[in-house]
Design an enzyme around this catalytic site. Structure first.
Site, PDB file in Angstrom:
ATOM      1  N   LEU A 232      37.007  35.485  35.187  1.00  0.00           N
ATOM      2  CA  LEU A 232      37.746  34.894  36.302  1.00  0.00           C
ATOM      3  C   LEU A 232      36.863  34.979  37.534  1.00  0.00           C
ATOM      4  CD1 LEU A 232      41.388  36.367  36.038  1.00  0.00           C
ATOM      5  CD2 LEU A 232      40.591  34.109  35.300  1.00  0.00           C
ATOM      6  N   ASP A 233      36.937  33.977  38.399  1.00  0.00           N
ATOM      7  CA  ASP A 233      36.212  34.034  39.664  1.00  0.00           C
ATOM      8  C   ASP A 233      36.667  35.244  40.471  1.00  0.00           C
ATOM      9  OD1 ASP A 233      35.001  31.670  38.948  1.00  0.00           O
ATOM     10  OD2 ASP A 233      36.264  30.413  40.237  1.00  0.00           O
ATOM     11  N   ARG A 234      35.778  35.770  41.280  1.00  0.00           N
ATOM     12  CA  ARG A 234      36.059  36.989  42.037  1.00  0.00           C
ATOM     13  C   ARG A 234      37.345  36.911  42.871  1.00  0.00           C
ATOM     14  NH1 ARG A 234      31.658  40.910  44.785  1.00  0.00           N
ATOM     15  NH2 ARG A 234      33.092  42.399  45.746  1.00  0.00           N
TER      16      ARG A 234
ATOM     17  N   ARG B 222      39.784  24.800  40.718  1.00  0.00           N
ATOM     18  CA  ARG B 222      39.559  24.725  42.158  1.00  0.00           C
ATOM     19  C   ARG B 222      39.027  23.353  42.565  1.00  0.00           C
ATOM     20  NH1 ARG B 222      36.106  30.158  43.114  1.00  0.00           N
ATOM     21  NH2 ARG B 222      36.322  29.555  45.334  1.00  0.00           N
TER      22      ARG B 222
END
Length: 222
Positions: free
Chosen positions: A59-61, A158
């Site tokens: 997962l993205d930060r 996103r």
């Protein structure tokens, strides 16, 4: 905010990752989810030496939510194959600026990644990205969406939302109008990995893991 164990057996460990924590180590030197899991297992089970933790997806930060890790090499390799083959069902919740015209649908784009800048854009010649969505609730100026990425591209949710003038709340990288703070004062975006459905790597049993939204989630928690 610390990770929370959602499910665990001999081969799998499912965690609720807080926003702001990288899934794996990066140049920031911050403690990663993998680092945390390795130390947590070492302490809880009093394991000497190195503890195996296999990373099978990310997962993205600034994103919170469910991450599944392998506790054995067999578990990790079989989970990795499912993510690679696209057989894992991934559900995300997103709060976006604006509102889709439709109540539900599927979007298909081609995405190009700029590795040097770590940004992705829609463009001809890129890799196909398919995203299913439905609107859960609408408010003035914002919407709560359930999104299901059919493909697994970097920053896919996103970018596909932002390209339709529906940036995720707090996602300054992709056009959001303002910053959103995590509970630790860091940066988060209003994107939460709500659930994963996969086959258990050794028993093949259908497995569903659901991650409650954290306290810094800006939308509904039902």
């Amino acid at each position: 905010m610390r990770p929370v164990v959602l499910d665990e057996d001999n081969h799998c460990l499912a965690l609720n990752k807080p926003s702001g924590m990288p899934t794996q180590g990066d140049e920031s030197g911050s403690e990663s989810l993998v680092d945390w899991a390795r130390e947590d297992l070492r302490v809880r089970y009093q394991k000497p030496g190195n503890v195996f933790v296999g990373l099978v997806h990310r997962l993205d930060r600034p994103v919170s939510g469910v991450v599944v890790l392998g506790k054995t090499s067999k578990g990790a390799s079989r989970l990795s194959a499912q993510f690679r083959d696209g057989t894992v069902e991934k559900v995300y919740w997103a709060i976006v600026e604006g509102s889709p015209k439709e109540d539900a649908g599927t979007w298909t784009d081609r995405l190009i990644k700029d590795e040097a800048k770590n940004v992705v854009r829609v463009g001809a010649g890129g890799k196909e990205a398919v995203l299913a969505f439905r609107v859960l609730e609408r408010w003035k100026g914002q919407s709560w969406l359930e999104v299901r990425p059919i493909s697994g591209r970097s920053h896919q949710i996103r970018v596909q939302l932002a390209s339709r003038r529906l940036p995720i709340v707090g996602d300054l990288k992709y056009g959001a109008s303002g910053r959103l703070s995590a509970s630790d004062g860091g940066h988060r975006i209003a994107l939460h990995a709500r659930s994963l459905r996969f086959k258990h790597p050794t028993t093949s049993a259908a497995t569903l893991v659901v991650a409650p939204v954290p306290s810094d989630w800006p939308g509904p928690s039902s």
